[in-house]
Structure formats: C-alpha cells, structure tokens
Write a protein that holds these residues in place. Structure first.
Motif, PDB file in Angstrom:
ATOM      1  N   TYR A   3       0.838  -1.188   0.000  1.00  0.00           N
ATOM      2  CA  TYR A   3       0.000   0.000   0.000  1.00  0.00           C
ATOM      3  C   TYR A   3       0.877   1.243   0.000  1.00  0.00           C
ATOM      4  O   TYR A   3       1.880   1.294   0.702  1.00  0.00           O
ATOM      5  N   PRO A   4       0.498   2.262  -0.793  1.00  0.00           N
ATOM      6  CA  PRO A   4       1.239   3.515  -0.755  1.00  0.00           C
ATOM      7  C   PRO A   4       0.892   4.298   0.509  1.00  0.00           C
ATOM      8  O   PRO A   4      -0.283   4.463   0.849  1.00  0.00           O
ATOM      9  N   ILE A   5       1.925   4.739   1.197  1.00  0.00           N
ATOM     10  CA  ILE A   5       1.770   5.517   2.428  1.00  0.00           C
ATOM     11  C   ILE A   5       2.574   6.803   2.249  1.00  0.00           C
ATOM     12  O   ILE A   5       3.711   6.767   1.781  1.00  0.00           O
ATOM     13  N   TYR A   6       1.982   7.927   2.630  1.00  0.00           N
ATOM     14  CA  TYR A   6       2.668   9.211   2.525  1.00  0.00           C
ATOM     15  C   TYR A   6       3.346   9.506   3.852  1.00  0.00           C
ATOM     16  O   TYR A   6       2.698   9.504   4.906  1.00  0.00           O
ATOM     17  N   VAL A   7       4.654   9.740   3.808  1.00  0.00           N
ATOM     18  CA  VAL A   7       5.454   9.902   5.024  1.00  0.00           C
ATOM     19  C   VAL A   7       6.057  11.308   5.082  1.00  0.00           C
ATOM     20  O   VAL A   7       6.688  11.763   4.126  1.00  0.00           O
ATOM     21  N   HIS A   8       5.842  11.964   6.218  1.00  0.00           N
ATOM     22  CA  HIS A   8       6.541  13.208   6.526  1.00  0.00           C
ATOM     23  C   HIS A   8       7.684  12.822   7.450  1.00  0.00           C
ATOM     24  O   HIS A   8       7.451  12.298   8.545  1.00  0.00           O
ATOM     25  N   LEU A   9       8.906  13.040   6.984  1.00  0.00           N
ATOM     26  CA  LEU A   9      10.065  12.684   7.791  1.00  0.00           C
ATOM     27  C   LEU A   9      10.174  13.607   8.994  1.00  0.00           C
ATOM     28  O   LEU A   9       9.985  14.819   8.882  1.00  0.00           O
ATOM     29  N   GLY A  10      10.477  13.005  10.134  1.00  0.00           N
ATOM     30  CA  GLY A  10      10.629  13.768  11.356  1.00  0.00           C
ATOM     31  C   GLY A  10      12.048  14.289  11.517  1.00  0.00           C
ATOM     32  O   GLY A  10      12.876  14.189  10.607  1.00  0.00           O
ATOM     33  N   ASP A  11      12.307  14.828  12.690  1.00  0.00           N
ATOM     34  CA  ASP A  11      13.645  15.313  13.021  1.00  0.00           C
ATOM     35  C   ASP A  11      13.907  15.006  14.487  1.00  0.00           C
ATOM     36  O   ASP A  11      13.230  14.165  15.077  1.00  0.00           O
ATOM     37  N   ASP A  12      14.851  15.707  15.097  1.00  0.00           N
ATOM     38  CA  ASP A  12      15.208  15.427  16.495  1.00  0.00           C
ATOM     39  C   ASP A  12      14.065  15.673  17.469  1.00  0.00           C
ATOM     40  O   ASP A  12      14.041  15.096  18.557  1.00  0.00           O
ATOM     41  N   THR A  13      13.116  16.503  17.088  1.00  0.00           N
ATOM     42  CA  THR A  13      12.019  16.824  18.001  1.00  0.00           C
ATOM     43  C   THR A  13      10.639  16.383  17.494  1.00  0.00           C
ATOM     44  O   THR A  13       9.653  16.580  18.183  1.00  0.00           O
ATOM     45  N   HIS A  14      10.587  15.805  16.298  1.00  0.00           N
ATOM     46  CA  HIS A  14       9.304  15.376  15.727  1.00  0.00           C
ATOM     47  C   HIS A  14       9.413  13.942  15.200  1.00  0.00           C
ATOM     48  O   HIS A  14      10.415  13.576  14.610  1.00  0.00           O
ATOM     49  N   ALA A  15       8.353  13.190  15.397  1.00  0.00           N
ATOM     50  CA  ALA A  15       8.308  11.806  14.902  1.00  0.00           C
ATOM     51  C   ALA A  15       8.067  11.795  13.393  1.00  0.00           C
ATOM     52  O   ALA A  15       7.583  12.769  12.815  1.00  0.00           O
ATOM     53  N   HIS A  16       8.400  10.691  12.763  1.00  0.00           N
ATOM     54  CA  HIS A  16       8.053  10.457  11.364  1.00  0.00           C
ATOM     55  C   HIS A  16       6.559  10.122  11.353  1.00  0.00           C
ATOM     56  O   HIS A  16       6.108   9.273  12.124  1.00  0.00           O
ATOM     57  N   SER A  17       5.784  10.773  10.499  1.00  0.00           N
ATOM     58  CA  SER A  17       4.346  10.518  10.487  1.00  0.00           C
ATOM     59  C   SER A  17       3.922   9.919   9.155  1.00  0.00           C
ATOM     60  O   SER A  17       4.516  10.207   8.124  1.00  0.00           O
ATOM     61  N   ALA A  18       2.915   9.070   9.213  1.00  0.00           N
ATOM     62  CA  ALA A  18       2.428   8.364   8.027  1.00  0.00           C
ATOM     63  C   ALA A  18       0.940   8.633   7.835  1.00  0.00           C
ATOM     64  O   ALA A  18       0.163   8.568   8.783  1.00  0.00           O
ATOM     65  N   THR A  19       0.580   8.932   6.594  1.00  0.00           N
ATOM     66  CA  THR A  19      -0.810   9.147   6.196  1.00  0.00           C
ATOM     67  C   THR A  19      -1.188   8.052   5.206  1.00  0.00           C
ATOM     68  O   THR A  19      -0.412   7.725   4.320  1.00  0.00           O
ATOM     69  N   PHE A  20      -2.378   7.495   5.347  1.00  0.00           N
ATOM     70  CA  PHE A  20      -2.844   6.372   4.550  1.00  0.00           C
ATOM     71  C   PHE A  20      -3.951   6.838   3.608  1.00  0.00           C
ATOM     72  O   PHE A  20      -5.119   6.833   3.988  1.00  0.00           O
ATOM     73  N   PRO A  21      -3.632   7.211   2.382  1.00  0.00           N
ATOM     74  CA  PRO A  21      -4.677   7.695   1.467  1.00  0.00           C
ATOM     75  C   PRO A  21      -5.802   6.689   1.220  1.00  0.00           C
ATOM     76  O   PRO A  21      -6.944   7.081   1.028  1.00  0.00           O
ATOM     77  N   ASP A  22      -5.488   5.403   1.250  1.00  0.00           N
ATOM     78  CA  ASP A  22      -6.511   4.384   1.004  1.00  0.00           C
ATOM     79  C   ASP A  22      -7.391   4.120   2.219  1.00  0.00           C
ATOM     80  O   ASP A  22      -8.435   3.480   2.102  1.00  0.00           O
ATOM     81  N   PHE A  23      -6.960   4.598   3.383  1.00  0.00           N
ATOM     82  CA  PHE A  23      -7.688   4.367   4.632  1.00  0.00           C
ATOM     83  C   PHE A  23      -7.951   5.711   5.314  1.00  0.00           C
ATOM     84  O   PHE A  23      -7.247   6.089   6.254  1.00  0.00           O
ATOM     85  N   PRO A  24      -8.941   6.480   4.857  1.00  0.00           N
ATOM     86  CA  PRO A  24      -9.204   7.792   5.450  1.00  0.00           C
ATOM     87  C   PRO A  24      -9.370   7.719   6.968  1.00  0.00           C
ATOM     88  O   PRO A  24     -10.047   6.842   7.492  1.00  0.00           O
ATOM     89  N   GLY A  25      -8.693   8.624   7.651  1.00  0.00           N
ATOM     90  CA  GLY A  25      -8.758   8.669   9.108  1.00  0.00           C
ATOM     91  C   GLY A  25      -7.724   7.816   9.799  1.00  0.00           C
ATOM     92  O   GLY A  25      -7.643   7.804  11.027  1.00  0.00           O
ATOM     93  N   CYS A  26      -6.906   7.097   9.042  1.00  0.00           N
ATOM     94  CA  CYS A  26      -5.870   6.236   9.627  1.00  0.00           C
ATOM     95  C   CYS A  26      -4.526   6.949   9.533  1.00  0.00           C
ATOM     96  O   CYS A  26      -4.120   7.399   8.461  1.00  0.00           O
ATOM     97  N   PHE A  27      -3.857   7.075  10.679  1.00  0.00           N
ATOM     98  CA  PHE A  27      -2.561   7.744  10.751  1.00  0.00           C
ATOM     99  C   PHE A  27      -1.632   6.942  11.651  1.00  0.00           C
ATOM    100  O   PHE A  27      -2.078   6.157  12.482  1.00  0.00           O
ATOM    101  N   SER A  28      -0.341   7.167  11.490  1.00  0.00           N
ATOM    102  CA  SER A  28       0.634   6.494  12.331  1.00  0.00           C
ATOM    103  C   SER A  28       1.873   7.369  12.464  1.00  0.00           C
ATOM    104  O   SER A  28       2.070   8.309  11.681  1.00  0.00           O
ATOM    105  N   ALA A  29       2.709   7.048  13.445  1.00  0.00           N
ATOM    106  CA  ALA A  29       3.956   7.783  13.643  1.00  0.00           C
ATOM    107  C   ALA A  29       4.949   6.899  14.380  1.00  0.00           C
ATOM    108  O   ALA A  29       4.567   5.955  15.076  1.00  0.00           O
ATOM    109  N   ALA A  30       6.231   7.219  14.203  1.00  0.00           N
ATOM    110  CA  ALA A  30       7.298   6.509  14.908  1.00  0.00           C
ATOM    111  C   ALA A  30       8.500   7.442  15.025  1.00  0.00           C
ATOM    112  O   ALA A  30       8.768   8.234  14.116  1.00  0.00           O
TER     113      ALA A  30
END
Length: 128
Positions: A3-30
């Motif tokens: 599945y394609p996932i859109y990722v915003h890369l984090g930095d020293d103070t922010h987590a990497h976040s993932a958005t799921f275009p195929d699953f509206p309302g589903c998000f993740s971070a690490a």
C-alpha cells in the motif's frame, strides 16, 4: 499487500508521520524510521477492527499527482492483511479428503486453524 503511504520525515524533536490515502482517518507515527513499518501495521489493524472491508491499494503515481501531498515522500508498505480483522463469511467448499487432511496437519503444526490457513493461502496466491 503493498500500500502507498505518505510519510513526513521527522527530526530530532518530531516523529516520522504516516498518512494512509486508502484508509481515510488512519494515521501512524514513529520516532525511528525503522520502527515505521510496525507502527503502520498496528495502525491498520486498529483501523479495521470493526470488520470494515479493506480497499485495494491505489496507484501511487495517481496519488503523487495530488497537491494535498507535499513536503513528504511516498513509500510502499507491505500490510499483512491476514492480521486485519474483517467480517468473516461462512462458506461451504468441496476438497479431496486427502488434501483436507494435509491442510489440517499443516495448519495444526503451524498453530493455525483450517480457515486461517486457507485464507492466508488465498491472499498469498492473489498477491502474485
């Protein structure tokens, strides 16, 4: 299934976040990029815990043209759909008796049910 996932890369103070275009309302971070696949799988399992049908993956080239996705990057994640809780449907099938015995022995040896094994085998066959 990939599945394609859109990722915003984090930095020293922010987590990497993932958005799921195929699953509206589903998000993740690490915090660590290496932890993102497990976080993505966990988010998908939680998102579909009510038995909702899982849609097929979208074409990433179509999604990449969407102006809503800027400043990040596209990644393909292998989502294990056998772990996603979807509504079960009872069905009746006919198989050779010796095959059923082989399926049952294999499933038992791998701590699975017959239905679980058949669902996993079907998913694997359809991915290829």
């Amino acid at each position: 299934m990939l599945y394609p996932i859109y990722v915003h890369l984090g930095d020293d103070t922010h987590a990497h976040s993932a958005t799921f275009p195929d699953f509206p309302g589903c998000f993740s971070a690490a915090d660590e990029l290496n932890d993102l696949p497990a976080a993505v799988q966990e988010a998908v399992e939680a998102h579909f815990s009510d038995g909702e049908e899982v849609p097929a993956p979208s074409d990433v080239t179509t999604l990449a043209a969407n102006p809503d996705y800027q400043g990040g990057l596209w990644m393909l994640f292998d989502i294990d759909l056998s772990k996603v809780s979807t509504k079960s449907m009872r069905l009746n099938i006919t198989l050779p008796e010796n095959l059923v015995h082989e399926i049952d022995a294999f499933a038992k040896a791998h701590h699975m049910t017959r239905s679980g094994f058949l669902a996993q085998a079907a998913n694997k066959a359809m991915q290829h």
